[in-house]
Design an enzyme around this catalytic site. Structure first.
Site, PDB file in Angstrom:
ATOM      1  N   TYR A  24       0.817  -1.223   0.000  1.00 25.66           N
ATOM      2  CA  TYR A  24       0.000   0.000   0.000  1.00 25.66           C
ATOM      3  C   TYR A  24       0.850   1.274   0.000  1.00 25.66           C
ATOM      4  CZ  TYR A  24      -3.736  -3.062   1.858  1.00 25.66           C
ATOM      5  OH  TYR A  24      -4.647  -4.061   2.068  1.00 25.66           O
ATOM      6  N   HIS A  77      -0.609 -11.505   2.834  1.00 28.64           N
ATOM      7  CA  HIS A  77      -1.481 -10.701   1.982  1.00 28.64           C
ATOM      8  C   HIS A  77      -2.116 -11.566   0.890  1.00 28.64           C
ATOM      9  CE1 HIS A  77      -1.953  -6.245   0.736  1.00 28.64           C
ATOM     10  NE2 HIS A  77      -3.087  -6.886   0.720  1.00 28.64           N
TER      11      HIS A  77
HETATM   12  N1  LIG Z   1      -6.121  -7.739   2.502  1.00 27.64           N
HETATM   13  C1  LIG Z   1      -6.464  -7.250   1.320  1.00 27.64           C
HETATM   14  O1  LIG Z   1      -6.154  -7.839   0.299  1.00 27.64           O
HETATM   15  C2  LIG Z   1      -7.261  -5.967   1.267  1.00 27.64           C
HETATM   16  C3  LIG Z   1      -7.991  -5.659   0.107  1.00 27.64           C
HETATM   17  C4  LIG Z   1      -8.730  -4.470   0.081  1.00 27.64           C
HETATM   18  C5  LIG Z   1      -8.711  -3.624   1.190  1.00 27.64           C
HETATM   19  N2  LIG Z   1      -7.973  -3.946   2.310  1.00 27.64           N
HETATM   20  C6  LIG Z   1      -7.912  -3.053   3.497  1.00 27.64           C
HETATM   21  O2  LIG Z   1      -9.211  -2.667   3.863  1.00 27.64           O
HETATM   22  C7  LIG Z   1      -9.299  -1.226   3.860  1.00 27.64           C
HETATM   23  C8  LIG Z   1     -10.682  -0.819   3.474  1.00 27.64           C
HETATM   24  O3  LIG Z   1     -11.032  -1.396   2.206  1.00 27.64           O
HETATM   25  P1  LIG Z   1     -11.850  -0.542   1.168  1.00 27.64           P
HETATM   26  O4  LIG Z   1     -11.165   0.752   0.908  1.00 27.64           O
HETATM   27  O5  LIG Z   1     -12.161  -1.415  -0.011  1.00 27.64           O
HETATM   28  O6  LIG Z   1     -13.186  -0.288   2.088  1.00 27.64           O
HETATM   29  P2  LIG Z   1     -14.633   0.310   1.884  1.00 27.64           P
HETATM   30  O7  LIG Z   1     -14.923   1.053   3.130  1.00 27.64           O
HETATM   31  O8  LIG Z   1     -15.567  -0.788   1.457  1.00 27.64           O
HETATM   32  O9  LIG Z   1     -14.533   1.294   0.664  1.00 27.64           O
HETATM   33  C9  LIG Z   1     -13.906   2.526   0.786  1.00 27.64           C
HETATM   34  C10 LIG Z   1     -14.610   3.465  -0.142  1.00 27.64           C
HETATM   35  O10 LIG Z   1     -15.879   3.773   0.430  1.00 27.64           O
HETATM   36  C11 LIG Z   1     -16.118   5.158   0.272  1.00 27.64           C
HETATM   37  N3  LIG Z   1     -16.797   5.668   1.465  1.00 27.64           N
HETATM   38  C12 LIG Z   1     -16.339   5.641   2.732  1.00 27.64           C
HETATM   39  N4  LIG Z   1     -17.229   6.232   3.555  1.00 27.64           N
HETATM   40  C13 LIG Z   1     -18.253   6.635   2.777  1.00 27.64           C
HETATM   41  C14 LIG Z   1     -19.459   7.313   3.032  1.00 27.64           C
HETATM   42  N5  LIG Z   1     -19.795   7.700   4.275  1.00 27.64           N
HETATM   43  N6  LIG Z   1     -20.282   7.579   2.003  1.00 27.64           N
HETATM   44  C15 LIG Z   1     -19.930   7.201   0.750  1.00 27.64           C
HETATM   45  N7  LIG Z   1     -18.785   6.555   0.424  1.00 27.64           N
HETATM   46  C16 LIG Z   1     -17.962   6.282   1.441  1.00 27.64           C
HETATM   47  C17 LIG Z   1     -14.772   5.828   0.163  1.00 27.64           C
HETATM   48  O11 LIG Z   1     -14.880   6.840  -0.803  1.00 27.64           O
HETATM   49  P3  LIG Z   1     -14.026   8.210  -0.646  1.00 27.64           P
HETATM   50  O12 LIG Z   1     -12.589   7.799  -0.497  1.00 27.64           O
HETATM   51  O13 LIG Z   1     -14.302   8.927  -1.901  1.00 27.64           O
HETATM   52  O14 LIG Z   1     -14.567   8.833   0.601  1.00 27.64           O
HETATM   53  C18 LIG Z   1     -13.825   4.736  -0.324  1.00 27.64           C
HETATM   54  O15 LIG Z   1     -13.529   4.886  -1.709  1.00 27.64           O
HETATM   55  C19 LIG Z   1      -8.194  -0.757   2.903  1.00 27.64           C
HETATM   56  O16 LIG Z   1      -7.787   0.561   3.145  1.00 27.64           O
HETATM   57  C20 LIG Z   1      -7.117  -1.762   3.253  1.00 27.64           C
HETATM   58  O17 LIG Z   1      -6.450  -1.350   4.440  1.00 27.64           O
HETATM   59  C21 LIG Z   1      -7.289  -5.122   2.370  1.00 27.64           C
END
Ligand SMILES: NC(=O)c1ccc[n+]([C@@H]2O[C@H](COP(=O)([O-])OP(=O)(O)OC[C@H]3O[C@@H](n4cnc5c(N)ncnc54)[C@H](OP(=O)(O)O)[C@@H]3O)[C@@H](O)[C@H]2O)c1
Length: 244
Positions: free
Chosen positions: A55, A118
């Site tokens: 990341y 990962h």
């Molecule tokens: N282990 C793995 O392979 C893996 C894979 C994926 C993710 N992860 C981890 O999990 C974390 C979270 O995953 P994710 O980013 O996919 O999570 P998510 O919370 O499902 O999606 C994040 C998105 O949701 C939007 N969002 C957040 N709050 C919101 C709200 N109140 N209203 C509307 N949209 C909203 C954000 O948009 P904006 O940014 O435009 O606000 C962001 O683009 C990552 O940062 C990472 O640390 C791990």
């Protein structure tokens, strides 16, 4: 943020706060902007951070932690629960310790609370989990074995390369949220973080009744976070993407 409950993780002496701040950002932002966001996270009560070598967030997170200590936002690093992950390129026995050392150096830390594999995801308790990918069998299996799961993409990775609008655009969730005077995101993870309305005691209970749960239960299940769009359609990548 209200008081965040914590759960024990294996033999780790520090329990894991159930709400964590993700550090994978899409589209990418500068290291300085990441650091500010993480510092803001600490100011707002986040104590659990999910980072990974891939990341490019370990360094800015390390800088944010150092600054938080300097500013007195936290008294000791022990107040934090830091997860990092073994990158795909390091998934060989002799590369694991060097990978951990590199993550520690990037983070300017002496230890990690959790180190996940990962990829391949089949070996990791960090998995996609949201109303459209509820992982019931895996949850039951992990519960029986006492394994804590970290759910990523609780909002379906809305507005990211790896996710889509299924959760945030879902009419069933929108209707449930509307009936409760909340937003769809609150019915994802935000409700858990922010508690109830202003003035009410902050808690972490999701206000949801049996009928609503039943509707969520019946949403069509499909994994969304795929690696091929990020890494290219190679053999192992496609094999992992095909796993359920
Ligand atoms: N282990 C793995 O392979 C893996 C894979 C994926 C993710 N992860 C981890 O999990 C974390 C979270 O995953 P994710 O980013 O996919 O999570 P998510 O919370 O499902 O999606 C994040 C998105 O949701 C939007 N969002 C957040 N709050 C919101 C709200 N109140 N209203 C509307 N949209 C909203 C954000 O948009 P904006 O940014 O435009 O606000 C962001 O683009 C990552 O940062 C990472 O640390 C791990």
């Amino acid at each position: 943020m209200g008081v965040v409950p914590e759960l024990p993780v294996g033999s780790c002496s520090r329990a894991m706060p159930v709400i964590g701040m993700g550090t994978s950002v899409d589209p990418p932002i500068s290291a300085e902007a990441k650091k500010s966001a993480f510092l803001e996270g600490i100011k707002n009560g986040y104590r659990h951070f999910d980072t990974a070598f891939i990341y490019a967030s370990e360094q800015p997170l390390g800088e944010a932690i150092a600054e938080a200590l300097q500013l007195g936002l936290i008294k000791s690093r022990d107040e934090l629960f830091i997860t990092s992950k073994l990158g795909f390129d390091f998934a060989e026995r002799h590369l694991v310790v060097p990978a951990i050392k590199m993550s520690l150096q990037n983070l300017q830390l002496e230890y990690l609370d959790l180190f996940l594999i990962h990829w391949p995801l089949r070996l990791s308790p960090g998995v996609e989990m949201n109303p459209f990918w509820q992982q019931k069998d895996l949850r039951e299996f992990c519960k029986a074995k006492g394994i804590q799961i970290t759910a990523y993409s609780p909002l379906g990775g809305s507005r990211t390369q790896w996710g889509d609008d299924r959760v945030m655009g879902c009419d069933v969730l929108k209707d449930i949220a509307k009936a409760k005077g909340k937003t769809t995101a609150q019915y994802g993870s935000k409700e858990l973080q922010q508690g109830q309305n202003e003035g009410e005691p902050r808690n972490l209970r999701l206000v949801i009744d049996y009928e609503e749960l039943n509707k969520i239960d019946q949403l069509p299940q499909r994994k969304r976070v795929l690696l091929a769009p990020l890494l290219g359609p190679h053999g192992l990548v496609l094999e992992i993407d095909a796993e359920i």
